[in-house]
Design a protein around this motif. Structure first.
Motif, short mmCIF file in Angstrom:
data_model
loop_
_atom_site.label_atom_id
_atom_site.label_comp_id
_atom_site.label_asym_id
_atom_site.label_seq_id
_atom_site.Cartn_x
_atom_site.Cartn_y
_atom_site.Cartn_z
N UNK A 55 0.86 -1.19 0.00
CA UNK A 55 0.00 0.00 0.00
C UNK A 55 0.89 1.23 0.00
N UNK A 56 0.62 2.15 -0.93
CA UNK A 56 1.32 3.43 -0.98
C UNK A 56 0.26 4.51 -0.92
N UNK A 57 0.14 5.15 0.21
CA UNK A 57 -0.94 6.12 0.39
C UNK A 57 -2.25 5.36 0.31
N UNK A 58 -3.11 5.76 -0.62
CA UNK A 58 -4.39 5.06 -0.80
C UNK A 58 -4.31 3.97 -1.87
N UNK A 59 -3.20 3.90 -2.56
CA UNK A 59 -3.08 2.96 -3.69
C UNK A 59 -2.66 1.57 -3.23
N UNK A 60 -3.25 0.57 -3.89
CA UNK A 60 -2.87 -0.82 -3.65
C UNK A 60 -2.14 -1.32 -4.89
N UNK A 61 -0.95 -1.84 -4.67
CA UNK A 61 -0.11 -2.29 -5.78
C UNK A 61 0.28 -3.74 -5.56
N UNK A 62 0.39 -4.47 -6.66
CA UNK A 62 0.82 -5.87 -6.54
C UNK A 62 2.03 -6.11 -7.42
#
Ligand code: FES
Length: 150
Positions: A140-147
């Motif tokens: 999680x970066x801030x509100x973003x979800x990354x895979x």
């Protein structure tokens, strides 16, 4: 409309539709001409961050629908209802390939085709599937979800 006038308008139409290509071809510092449509979906490489993570959604989207299903990258993001952990899994059932569904009230994933069940970390709970769902590294970066796919 007379034939001659009709052909004049067809000619103008063809010229106008090819004008961007002609301008690009005439530009002195453009040796490679490529046409990119704005509706084109970016490939996975172009949206990867430097560390190889791909943005899939936001915390708001996860909270709104209780899951994020991204068919392009074949990933489902869920939040474990018992411990709050956010997980990213491959939603393709290892039995015969159906897409599993998130059952928030049961805190598990269930295959609609033959009833296999999987826990929030992908572990097989009930067959006929005989393998667990693969999980992806998620951050999680801030509100973003990354895979990360690999
Ligand atoms: S495809 Fe999922 S249980 Fe058969």
């Amino acid at each position: 409309m007379e034939r001659r006038e009709f052909l004049k308008w067809v000619g103008i139409g063809i010229f106008a539709s090819n004008l961007p290509v002609l301008i690009a071809a005439c530009s002195s510092n453009n040796t490679d001409i490529s046409i990119t449509e704005t509706t084109q979906t970016p490939d996975p490489i172009s949206v990867q961050t430097q560390d190889g993570f791909i943005p899939i959604g936001t915390i708001q989207e996860l909270e709104k629908d209780s899951f994020i299903l991204d068919k392009k990258y074949n990933v489902i993001i869920i939040r474990d209802q018992e411990n709050g952990t956010i997980m990213a899994l491959n939603p393709k059932c290892p039995h015969q390939g159906c897409t599993v569904k998130w059952k928030r009230d049961q805190n598990n994933l269930e295959c609609p085709c033959h009833g296999s069940k999987f826990g929030t970390n992908g572990q097989l709970l009930q067959g006929p599937a005989n393998e667990s769902l693969p999980i992806y590294t998620l951050k999680q970066e801030g509100d973003s979800l990354l895979i990360k796919m690999s």
